[in-house]
Design an enzyme around this catalytic site. Structure first.
Site, short mmCIF file in Angstrom:
data_model
loop_
_atom_site.label_atom_id
_atom_site.label_comp_id
_atom_site.label_asym_id
_atom_site.label_seq_id
_atom_site.Cartn_x
_atom_site.Cartn_y
_atom_site.Cartn_z
N HIS A 279 6.41 6.43 5.61
CA HIS A 279 6.51 7.28 4.42
C HIS A 279 7.92 7.13 3.87
CE1 HIS A 279 6.57 10.80 1.80
NE2 HIS A 279 7.77 11.02 2.28
N GLU B 189 12.90 16.74 1.39
CA GLU B 189 12.31 16.20 2.63
C GLU B 189 13.37 16.08 3.74
OE1 GLU B 189 10.23 12.65 1.38
OE2 GLU B 189 8.68 13.84 0.36
N LYS C 271 5.46 6.20 11.06
CA LYS C 271 4.27 6.99 11.34
C LYS C 271 3.64 6.66 12.70
CE LYS C 271 3.13 7.73 6.45
NZ LYS C 271 2.03 7.81 5.46
N ASN D 264 -0.47 3.79 7.28
CA ASN D 264 0.30 2.82 6.49
C ASN D 264 1.77 2.74 6.93
OD1 ASN D 264 1.19 5.21 5.39
ND2 ASN D 264 0.77 4.67 3.25
N TYR E 120 3.29 17.81 3.72
CA TYR E 120 2.36 17.19 2.76
C TYR E 120 1.68 18.23 1.87
CZ TYR E 120 2.75 12.47 4.74
OH TYR E 120 3.20 11.23 5.11
P1 CMP Z 1 2.60 8.78 2.12
O1 CMP Z 1 3.55 8.00 1.33
O2 CMP Z 1 3.09 9.30 3.42
O3 CMP Z 1 2.04 10.00 1.26
C1 CMP Z 1 0.75 10.55 1.41
C2 CMP Z 1 -0.08 9.81 2.42
O4 CMP Z 1 -1.45 10.08 2.39
C3 CMP Z 1 0.02 8.33 2.15
O5 CMP Z 1 1.31 7.85 2.45
C4 CMP Z 1 -1.12 7.81 3.02
O6 CMP Z 1 -0.72 7.63 4.36
C5 CMP Z 1 -2.12 8.97 2.99
N1 CMP Z 1 -3.35 8.67 2.26
C6 CMP Z 1 -4.56 8.58 2.80
N2 CMP Z 1 -5.48 8.30 1.87
C7 CMP Z 1 -4.82 8.19 0.70
C8 CMP Z 1 -5.23 7.90 -0.64
N3 CMP Z 1 -6.52 7.68 -0.96
N4 CMP Z 1 -4.28 7.87 -1.59
C9 CMP Z 1 -2.97 8.11 -1.28
N5 CMP Z 1 -2.54 8.38 -0.03
C10 CMP Z 1 -3.46 8.43 0.94
#
Ligand code: CMP
Length: 139
Positions: A116, A127, A10, A113, A50
């Site tokens: 993904h 995906e 990311k 984070n 998403y």
């Molecule tokens: P990802 O696995 O890419 O899937 C959805 C993304 O939303 C997640 O990682 C986070 O980067 C983002 N995100 C932000 N806030 C939240 C939250 N409260 N709960 C889950 N995902 C979140």
């Protein structure tokens, strides 16, 4: 069985020059990069990718974050690749992730984070198809 999963490095990670560090952790976990490209996601791509989160309160911020800089999309191959990748990524929220996982060691926040990873083999196929043509994947 040897399977494939889909990964995104990311914008928080590309910004901090951590593409190699993340990839090294994926490789050390037994995953092989069989496709990889650095892209600037469009808003349309981020919203489509998403789409399942469209109704969630964090959706707009998530889209803005995912288009805030380059990402590296990858196809990873290995024994039980989806589970293996999820294990090395750690929990979505780095505060809850186990030591040694990518998110515990490198992530900035629940949103920024670092990686993904697909949550199932079914979603991995969807995906992978979203970002790669078959000929771009060389196993
Ligand atoms: P990802 O696995 O890419 O899937 C959805 C993304 O939303 C997640 O990682 C986070 O980067 C983002 N995100 C932000 N806030 C939240 C939250 N409260 N709960 C889950 N995902 C979140």
């Amino acid at each position: 069985a040897v399977t494939r999963t889909f990964s995104i490095i990311k914008p928080d990670a590309t910004r901090r020059n951590l593409t190699g560090a993340v990839t090294k952790m994926l490789e050390e976990a037994g995953l092989r990069v069989v496709a990889s490209k650095r892209i600037q996601m469009t808003r349309e791509q981020a919203e489509g990718f998403y789409g399942v989160h469209r109704e969630r309160p964090f959706f707009n911020d998530l889209v803005e974050f995912m288009i805030s800089g380059p990402v590296v999309v990858q196809v990873l191959e290995g024994e039980d690749a989806v589970t293996r990748n999820r294990d090395v990524m750690g929990a979505t929220n780095p505060a809850n992730a186990e030591p040694g996982t990518i998110r515990k060691e490198l992530a900035e926040s629940i949103e920024a984070n670092t990686v993904h990873g697909s949550d199932s083999e079914e979603n991995a196929k969807i995906e992978i198809d979203f970002f790669f043509k078959p000929e771009e994947i060389v196993g």
